[in-house]
Design a protein around this motif. Sequence first.
Motif, PDB file in Angstrom:
ATOM      1  N   GLY A  76       0.803  -1.279  -0.022  1.00 60.63           N
ATOM      2  CA  GLY A  76      -0.017  -0.235  -0.223  1.00 60.63           C
ATOM      3  C   GLY A  76       0.823   1.204   0.045  1.00 60.63           C
ATOM      4  O   GLY A  76       2.063   1.251  -0.121  1.00 60.63           O
ATOM      5  N   ILE A  77       0.120   2.522   0.112  1.00 59.24           N
ATOM      6  CA  ILE A  77       0.694   3.569   0.159  1.00 59.24           C
ATOM      7  C   ILE A  77       0.604   4.382   1.501  1.00 59.24           C
ATOM      8  O   ILE A  77      -0.472   4.277   2.158  1.00 59.24           O
ATOM      9  N   GLU A  78       1.428   5.289   1.867  1.00 55.72           N
ATOM     10  CA  GLU A  78       1.365   6.348   3.226  1.00 55.72           C
ATOM     11  C   GLU A  78       0.270   7.423   2.305  1.00 55.72           C
ATOM     12  O   GLU A  78       0.158   7.976   1.653  1.00 55.72           O
ATOM     13  N   THR A  79      -0.683   7.624   3.371  1.00 61.32           N
ATOM     14  CA  THR A  79      -1.585   8.445   3.428  1.00 61.32           C
ATOM     15  C   THR A  79      -1.716   9.421   4.638  1.00 61.32           C
ATOM     16  O   THR A  79      -0.869   9.390   5.500  1.00 61.32           O
ATOM     17  N   MET A  80      -2.329  10.739   4.492  1.00 60.81           N
ATOM     18  CA  MET A  80      -2.557  11.519   5.455  1.00 60.81           C
ATOM     19  C   MET A  80      -2.360  11.216   6.921  1.00 60.81           C
ATOM     20  O   MET A  80      -3.270  10.338   7.231  1.00 60.81           O
ATOM     21  N   GLY A  81      -1.344  11.660   7.733  1.00 62.69           N
ATOM     22  CA  GLY A  81      -1.322  11.200   9.195  1.00 62.69           C
ATOM     23  C   GLY A  81      -0.444   9.845   9.430  1.00 62.69           C
ATOM     24  O   GLY A  81      -0.584   9.363  10.446  1.00 62.69           O
ATOM     25  N   GLY A  82       0.359   9.487   8.229  1.00 63.74           N
ATOM     26  CA  GLY A  82       1.307   8.473   8.339  1.00 63.74           C
ATOM     27  C   GLY A  82       0.471   7.076   8.234  1.00 63.74           C
ATOM     28  O   GLY A  82       0.766   6.244   9.126  1.00 63.74           O
ATOM     29  N   LEU A  83      -0.780   6.942   7.661  1.00 62.93           N
ATOM     30  CA  LEU A  83      -1.649   5.874   7.762  1.00 62.93           C
ATOM     31  C   LEU A  83      -1.206   4.892   6.462  1.00 62.93           C
ATOM     32  O   LEU A  83      -0.986   5.425   5.600  1.00 62.93           O
ATOM     33  N   MET A  84      -1.159   3.577   6.630  1.00 61.78           N
ATOM     34  CA  MET A  84      -1.079   2.679   5.554  1.00 61.78           C
ATOM     35  C   MET A  84      -2.508   2.570   4.929  1.00 61.78           C
ATOM     36  O   MET A  84      -3.297   2.165   5.361  1.00 61.78           O
TER      37      MET A  84
END
Length: 617
Positions: free
Chosen positions: A401-409
């Motif tokens: 997956g990729i990193e999204t806002m707030g450091g979430l996977m």
Amino acid sequence: MSKISINIATGSLQKEEIIVGIDLGTTNSLVAFIHPETKKPVALKEHNSSSLVPSVVHFDEQKNIEVGEEAKKYLLSDPANTIFSAKRLMGKSYNDIKKNASFFSYKIIDDNTESLVKVQVGDKFYSPVELSSFILKELKHRAEHIVKTPINKAVITVPAYFNDAQRQATRDAGKLAGLDVLRIVNEPTAASLAYGIGLNKEEEKTIAVYDLGGGTFDISILKINNGIFEVLSTNGDTYLGGDDIDNMIVRYWIQQSGINEKQLTDKEFVQAIRLKAEEAKITLSSSDEFNGRLNELTLSIIRSEFENLIKPLIDKTLACCSNAIRDAELKTKDIDAIVMVGGSTRVPFIKQSVSRFFGRPVNDAVDPHEVVALGAAIQADVLAGNNKELLLLDITPLSLGIETMGGLMDVLIARNSKIPNKASRQYTTQKDGQSGMRITVYQGERDLVKDNRKLGEFNLSGIPAMPAGLPKVDVLFLINADGILLVKAKELRSGIEQTIEIKPQYGLSDTDVEKMLLDSVTHAQDDIAIRALIEAKTEGEQLLEATEKFIQKNANHLTQKETMETAATMQSLQLALTMNDKDLIHKKIEELNEISRPYAERIMDEAIAVAVKGKMV
């Protein structure tokens, strides 16, 4: 380049370990496993009780949770705190479900955004993932009690039309319930496996799976070739099911017996007559008439009247079947077998109607309530390596997956997905005029990227200056047969794109993978709590920013009272964002939405009125 061959559950499974199949249903859920002695799939139940667990969750005043039959008792007496049909909310935003919001008797938060729905119970806010995890936890405990063995691994089924977000939400719910979800399987595929269809690798068939549950109907057309199931088309009605059949009998009795309006406002009476209708439906499957009493009322119906009543509903389902066959570019004569799923298909008239429509007998020998869970158990047995007959293609050992806002996977390709594979999802910008986006690719099962393994990153630059949320960036993950991962990002409005290639194996040993999987289950509770807090904070910050912009632009349209109240509520939300309490943040978000909604709608109406008069283009 050598092909990755990875042991399915990474590391050999001990034989005493049980992997269960779970049918997480809208109305009822159940667990099945392969019996160690008979080697046949069985649905788990205690003594003479039902294998079905109603998919209902009740919260009492102390926030204690009850699931199943116990919770179902509160549907009429405490509707605001009794959650049913949580599956309908999985992976959905409020905008997705607002047309049918009146169907739910509990409070679904209307924040008028694309963020995922939340359910409010008292002063606490629950996501559909959490609600589904309570049902899965109950199923896990029940199964462990029956087989007297810890159960940590499962295969969970979902409707064929579930999208990526809904599948990931189901996986997350399993993780939160303490289950390592080895595979998400389509319900029609599981039902086919329960009939042995697709178990023979030489077999080539096109089949229809007719699934009429308590609250939903769907039809899937599947092509089976070399043990691989391909969904050609799906169709259905997510608000049509056995409950509607019961309601038709109730309406018939209301007309026949002259039941007065006063009785229909009595919740206990309504529940009692509905239960009588359900009893009548079941009786009429084996008898020609039903006679019952409710207090001083005589309630009766004969089979031919019942069949006339439900014919319009069944015709609706057959229209969906026609659409599905047309979408698959087939004719009814091309369908080799019809599999019946869902308790409502026990009604003889329904079986006859479907059989007539397809021009051949239907497969109905397996209990239609249990068929999906039994098929999931067969799939689980394959994953455990016990069934050598079924081919297992190479799979991805860990989620990508990729990193999204707030450091979430944000997972695009879940672990145990077949190779080759591809998945894509759309993202957007956080700031006005943002010209670039960093795409960072991770591998792992944890909710925060810092706990996963970074595989690579690249910048997508040159995004045209637009307000936040307007650019549409499509991120595509493609794994080829050699296990090479290709990640491509493309801004759809301008057409700019960028690509990265990541080599297979990703440098991990089986031991590393095993440890990462173990950590993900051990920390599931904490991970999902942190994710929920980060998402709440992100939502709060975005709402503050949007409200501030709106007020600056429309200050002269607001009354002094509206401006003062909004400022105070914004301050209150700002303060909540500094505290680590997601429920408090959601409460303050809801308060700000409540205050701003009336004047936002009024200003919008005024703007439309002006535009209609031709003063604005």
